[in-house]
Scaffold this motif. Structure first.
Motif, PDB file in Angstrom:
ATOM      1  N   ARG A 123       0.828  -1.198   0.000  1.00 25.70           N
ATOM      2  CA  ARG A 123       0.000   0.000   0.000  1.00 25.70           C
ATOM      3  C   ARG A 123       0.871   1.261   0.000  1.00 25.70           C
ATOM      4  N   LEU A 124       0.364   2.307  -0.612  1.00 25.73           N
ATOM      5  CA  LEU A 124       1.085   3.572  -0.696  1.00 25.73           C
ATOM      6  C   LEU A 124       1.425   4.123   0.692  1.00 25.73           C
ATOM      7  N   ASP A 125       0.453   4.165   1.594  1.00 26.68           N
ATOM      8  CA  ASP A 125       0.718   4.740   2.917  1.00 26.68           C
ATOM      9  C   ASP A 125       1.766   3.941   3.685  1.00 26.68           C
ATOM     10  N   LYS A 126       1.754   2.630   3.532  1.00 23.45           N
ATOM     11  CA  LYS A 126       2.756   1.804   4.217  1.00 23.45           C
ATOM     12  C   LYS A 126       4.146   2.039   3.613  1.00 23.45           C
ATOM     13  N   PHE A 127       4.232   2.129   2.287  1.00 26.75           N
ATOM     14  CA  PHE A 127       5.527   2.382   1.649  1.00 26.75           C
ATOM     15  C   PHE A 127       6.125   3.709   2.124  1.00 26.75           C
ATOM     16  N   ASP A 152       2.641   7.553 -11.026  1.00 26.48           N
ATOM     17  CA  ASP A 152       2.720   7.502 -12.491  1.00 26.48           C
ATOM     18  C   ASP A 152       1.712   8.445 -13.153  1.00 26.48           C
ATOM     19  N   GLY A 153       1.562   9.645 -12.579  1.00 25.55           N
ATOM     20  CA  GLY A 153       0.708  10.670 -13.165  1.00 25.55           C
ATOM     21  C   GLY A 153      -0.755  10.606 -12.780  1.00 25.55           C
ATOM     22  N   LYS A 154      -1.176   9.627 -12.007  1.00 22.12           N
ATOM     23  CA  LYS A 154      -2.575   9.498 -11.599  1.00 22.12           C
ATOM     24  C   LYS A 154      -2.690   9.757 -10.101  1.00 22.12           C
ATOM     25  N   THR A 155      -3.716  10.510  -9.707  1.00 21.82           N
ATOM     26  CA  THR A 155      -3.933  10.788  -8.289  1.00 21.82           C
ATOM     27  C   THR A 155      -4.142   9.468  -7.556  1.00 21.82           C
ATOM     28  N   ALA A 156      -3.446   9.322  -6.430  1.00 21.30           N
ATOM     29  CA  ALA A 156      -3.473   8.054  -5.702  1.00 21.30           C
ATOM     30  C   ALA A 156      -4.126   8.218  -4.334  1.00 21.30           C
ATOM     31  N   LYS A 157      -4.748   7.147  -3.884  1.00 18.42           N
ATOM     32  CA  LYS A 157      -5.289   7.092  -2.530  1.00 18.42           C
ATOM     33  C   LYS A 157      -4.325   6.286  -1.681  1.00 18.42           C
ATOM     34  N   SER A 158      -4.546   6.274  -0.375  1.00 19.82           N
ATOM     35  CA  SER A 158      -3.634   5.576   0.535  1.00 19.82           C
ATOM     36  C   SER A 158      -3.587   4.074   0.274  1.00 19.82           C
ATOM     37  N   THR A 213      -3.669   2.612  -2.691  1.00 20.39           N
ATOM     38  CA  THR A 213      -3.111   2.311  -4.008  1.00 20.39           C
ATOM     39  C   THR A 213      -1.909   1.377  -3.870  1.00 20.39           C
ATOM     40  N   ASP A 214      -1.870   0.331  -4.699  1.00 17.43           N
ATOM     41  CA  ASP A 214      -0.742  -0.602  -4.672  1.00 17.43           C
ATOM     42  C   ASP A 214       0.460   0.013  -5.373  1.00 17.43           C
ATOM     43  N   ILE A 215       1.612  -0.123  -4.732  1.00 16.33           N
ATOM     44  CA  ILE A 215       2.872   0.407  -5.253  1.00 16.33           C
ATOM     45  C   ILE A 215       3.724  -0.763  -5.735  1.00 16.33           C
ATOM     46  N   ALA A 216       4.400  -0.565  -6.867  1.00 19.13           N
ATOM     47  CA  ALA A 216       5.298  -1.587  -7.411  1.00 19.13           C
ATOM     48  C   ALA A 216       6.646  -0.943  -7.710  1.00 19.13           C
ATOM     49  N   VAL A 217       7.666  -1.766  -7.828  1.00 17.10           N
ATOM     50  CA  VAL A 217       9.002  -1.278  -8.172  1.00 17.10           C
ATOM     51  C   VAL A 217       8.928  -0.610  -9.545  1.00 17.10           C
ATOM     52  N   GLY A 218       9.505   0.576  -9.659  1.00 16.08           N
ATOM     53  CA  GLY A 218       9.498   1.320 -10.920  1.00 16.08           C
ATOM     54  C   GLY A 218       8.472   2.435 -10.957  1.00 16.08           C
ATOM     55  N   ASN A 219       7.504   2.439 -10.025  1.00 17.16           N
ATOM     56  CA  ASN A 219       6.513   3.511  -9.986  1.00 17.16           C
ATOM     57  C   ASN A 219       7.174   4.846  -9.656  1.00 17.16           C
TER      58      ASN A 219
END
Length: 88
Positions: free
Chosen positions: A2-6, A31-37, A39-45
């Motif tokens: 998750r974005l907030d955890k990262f 990656d240019g899109k508004t994200a919520k907490s 949102t899944d994050i991946a390597v390269g984002n």
């Protein structure tokens, strides 16, 4: 992850509740899109985070559940750091 955890694990933002609050206000893009907490994050984002007078752009280089304080900076690479000056 998750974005907030990262953001908390990488220590870009110190507390997960603060990271969640900032994300849910629409001040983070992935990656240019508004994200919520959630949102899944991946390597390269590419993350762009807008603080009060600072905008931070980073690329995710690694994902780990926990890291030591001195290893946190290995999870991301800073692309740009812009400061806005307030003249009043």
């Amino acid at each position: 992850m998750r974005l907030d955890k990262f953001l908390k694990v990488s220590r870009i933002i110190k507390r997960r509740t603060v990271a969640k609050e900032i994300a849910d206000k629409g001040r983070i893009t992935v990656d240019g899109k508004t994200a919520k907490s959630s949102t899944d994050i991946a390597v390269g984002n590419k993350l762009v985070i807008s603080f009060g007078n600072k905008t931070l752009s980073v690329r995710v280089t690694s994902l780990k559940e926990t890291v030591k304080k001195d290893e946190a900076t290995q999870l991301y690479e800073i692309i740009a750091e812009d400061f806005k000056e307030n003249f009043k």
